[in-house]
Design a protein around this motif. Structure first.
Motif, short mmCIF file in Angstrom:
data_model
loop_
_atom_site.label_atom_id
_atom_site.label_comp_id
_atom_site.label_asym_id
_atom_site.label_seq_id
_atom_site.Cartn_x
_atom_site.Cartn_y
_atom_site.Cartn_z
N VAL A 62 1.11 -1.32 -0.18
CA VAL A 62 -0.34 0.20 -0.08
C VAL A 62 1.12 0.91 0.01
CG1 VAL A 62 -1.57 1.24 0.91
CG2 VAL A 62 -2.27 -1.11 1.44
N GLN A 63 1.79 1.63 0.85
CA GLN A 63 2.84 2.36 0.65
C GLN A 63 3.66 2.94 -0.29
OE1 GLN A 63 3.56 4.76 2.96
NE2 GLN A 63 1.40 3.87 3.96
N ALA A 64 3.83 1.68 -1.27
CA ALA A 64 5.21 1.38 -2.04
C ALA A 64 3.97 2.59 -3.33
CB ALA A 64 4.86 0.27 -2.74
N ALA A 65 1.95 1.25 -3.33
CA ALA A 65 1.65 2.42 -4.18
C ALA A 65 1.13 3.59 -4.13
CB ALA A 65 -0.09 1.74 -4.19
N ASN A 91 11.90 9.37 -10.77
CA ASN A 91 11.99 8.90 -10.24
C ASN A 91 11.77 7.84 -8.76
OD1 ASN A 91 14.41 8.33 -12.95
ND2 ASN A 91 15.32 10.04 -12.27
N VAL A 92 11.96 9.12 -7.73
CA VAL A 92 11.60 7.60 -6.57
C VAL A 92 9.92 6.93 -7.14
CG1 VAL A 92 10.46 8.02 -4.79
CG2 VAL A 92 12.62 9.27 -4.79
N ALA A 93 9.34 7.61 -7.86
CA ALA A 93 7.54 7.21 -8.18
C ALA A 93 7.45 5.87 -8.67
CB ALA A 93 6.90 8.07 -8.91
N ARG A 94 8.63 5.91 -9.37
CA ARG A 94 9.20 4.46 -10.61
C ARG A 94 10.14 3.53 -9.99
NH1 ARG A 94 13.58 5.02 -15.13
NH2 ARG A 94 12.79 2.43 -15.83
N SER A 95 10.69 3.61 -8.60
CA SER A 95 11.26 3.12 -7.94
C SER A 95 10.39 2.26 -6.79
CB SER A 95 12.83 3.39 -6.93
OG SER A 95 13.49 4.49 -7.95
N SER A 96 9.05 3.58 -6.73
CA SER A 96 7.30 2.51 -5.75
C SER A 96 7.54 1.37 -6.97
CB SER A 96 7.27 4.18 -5.74
OG SER A 96 7.95 4.63 -3.99
N PHE A 97 7.10 2.27 -7.47
CA PHE A 97 6.12 1.28 -8.82
C PHE A 97 7.27 -0.46 -9.20
CE2 PHE A 97 3.48 5.14 -9.82
CZ PHE A 97 2.18 5.25 -9.46
N GLU A 99 8.52 -0.91 -6.45
CA GLU A 99 8.80 -2.50 -5.70
C GLU A 99 7.43 -2.89 -5.20
OE1 GLU A 99 8.94 -2.12 -0.83
OE2 GLU A 99 9.58 0.06 -2.26
N LEU A 100 6.19 -2.34 -5.85
CA LEU A 100 5.04 -3.27 -5.59
C LEU A 100 5.28 -3.96 -6.56
CD1 LEU A 100 1.86 -2.75 -4.75
CD2 LEU A 100 2.37 -1.16 -6.86
N ARG A 101 5.10 -3.81 -7.72
CA ARG A 101 5.23 -4.92 -9.47
C ARG A 101 6.16 -6.31 -8.62
NH1 ARG A 101 8.77 -2.62 -14.27
NH2 ARG A 101 10.41 -3.52 -13.23
N GLU A 102 7.07 -6.17 -7.84
CA GLU A 102 8.20 -7.01 -7.46
C GLU A 102 7.06 -7.39 -6.34
OE1 GLU A 102 11.28 -8.19 -7.63
OE2 GLU A 102 11.19 -7.26 -9.41
N ASP A 103 6.47 -7.09 -6.14
CA ASP A 103 5.37 -7.48 -4.66
C ASP A 103 4.60 -8.24 -5.72
OD1 ASP A 103 6.89 -7.05 -2.48
OD2 ASP A 103 5.38 -4.72 -2.36
#
Length: 270
Positions: A62-65, A91-97, A99-103
């Motif tokens: 949820v936090q990553a999204a 770029n921070v937003a890309r990193s968060s997504f 991370e979400l993709r990995e989950d």
């Protein structure tokens, strides 16, 4: 017409010399809309398929999204004054997504569920739907009916599409920065342009002042010439008047003398 054209040129010049960039309407950016869909879907996914307590994955997803969505908003707002900050936050937003993709991928792998590829019969339809639909309202009717496998594959597809869109947007920002510079360059250009405009205006006024001085000198010379001409005419008029008076006096004297002579000769004849 000339004034209108000149005003238009000045407005165009002022627009080119703006210090602050126009704020991007991030609510209409497709990448933001898809990030909002990802956040809403992730929240529903965690409620449906993950334990409500004792699993840190829920908070992380949820936090990553949310981080991806919010950094797009903050980056777009900060881009008004700093392209550098906007690029960093995106770029921070890309990193968060990512991370979400990995989950989502971990969820599929840990439960022996299939990640769809172009060989899957439903892959092309899902990909086309995710490309064409950007609002959560388009996904909400299915969010409570999808299986975990369907849900994860839709979310993964949205993650990939959003990441690709963000890459394109970052390239555009980079190109725009190279062409127009950052806020320091815009501030310098605006200040330099303003000073140049003031110098040109001052030079124009000086030239107009010199032209007016020359006109005044010419008018003064013309006035002096007219005064001299008027004096000549006045003197000529005085001379003419004096001559006329003298002539009249002479005629009067002759007439008087003639009368006197006539009077003297009258008794003699008697």
């Amino acid at each position: 017409m000339e004034n209108t054209h000149q005003d238009g040129k000045e407005l165009s010049a002022d627009k080119d010399k703006k210090v602050l960039r126009d704020v991007v309407d991030w609510q209409h950016l497709h990448l933001y809309q898809k990030s909002d869909v990802l956040y809403q879907l992730t929240f529903i996914f965690c409620q449906r398929f993950l334990p409500k307590y004792g699993d840190r994955t829920v908070d992380q997803m949820v936090q990553a999204a949310r981080s991806g969505k919010q950094n797009i908003v903050e980056g777009s707002e900060d881009g008004m004054t700093s392209t550098e900050m906007e690029i960093k936050l995106l770029n921070v937003a890309r990193s968060s997504f990512r991370e979400l993709r990995e989950d989502y991928q971990d969820y599929l792998n840990s439960r022996n569920l299939r990640q769809w590829d172009f060989h899957h019969c439903r892959y092309n339809g899902m990909l086309a739907y995710c490309r064409e639909h950007n609002l959560f309202a388009d996904y909400k009717p299915y969010a409570m009916r999808w299986t975990a496998e369907e849900f994860c594959n839709v979310a993964l597809t949205l993650c990939h599409i959003t990441d690709k869109m963000m890459c394109s947007y970052l390239k555009w920002l980079e190109k725009n920065f190279v062409q127009k510079g950052g806020i320091k360059e815009r501030m310098y250009a605006a200040r330099t342009g303003y000073r140049q405009q003031q110098d040109e205006l001052l030079s124009k006024y000086k030239q107009e002042n010199e032209a007016l001085k020359r006109k005044c000198s010419a008018y003064e010379h013309e006035i002096q010439c007219l005064k001299a001409e008027l004096a000549k005419l006045s003197n000529a008029a005085c001379d003419t008047s004096t001559t006329s008076t003298t002539s009249t006096t002479s005629i009067t004297s002759i007439t008087s003398a003639t009368s006197d002579t006539s009077s003297s000769s009258s008794p003699s004849s008697q």
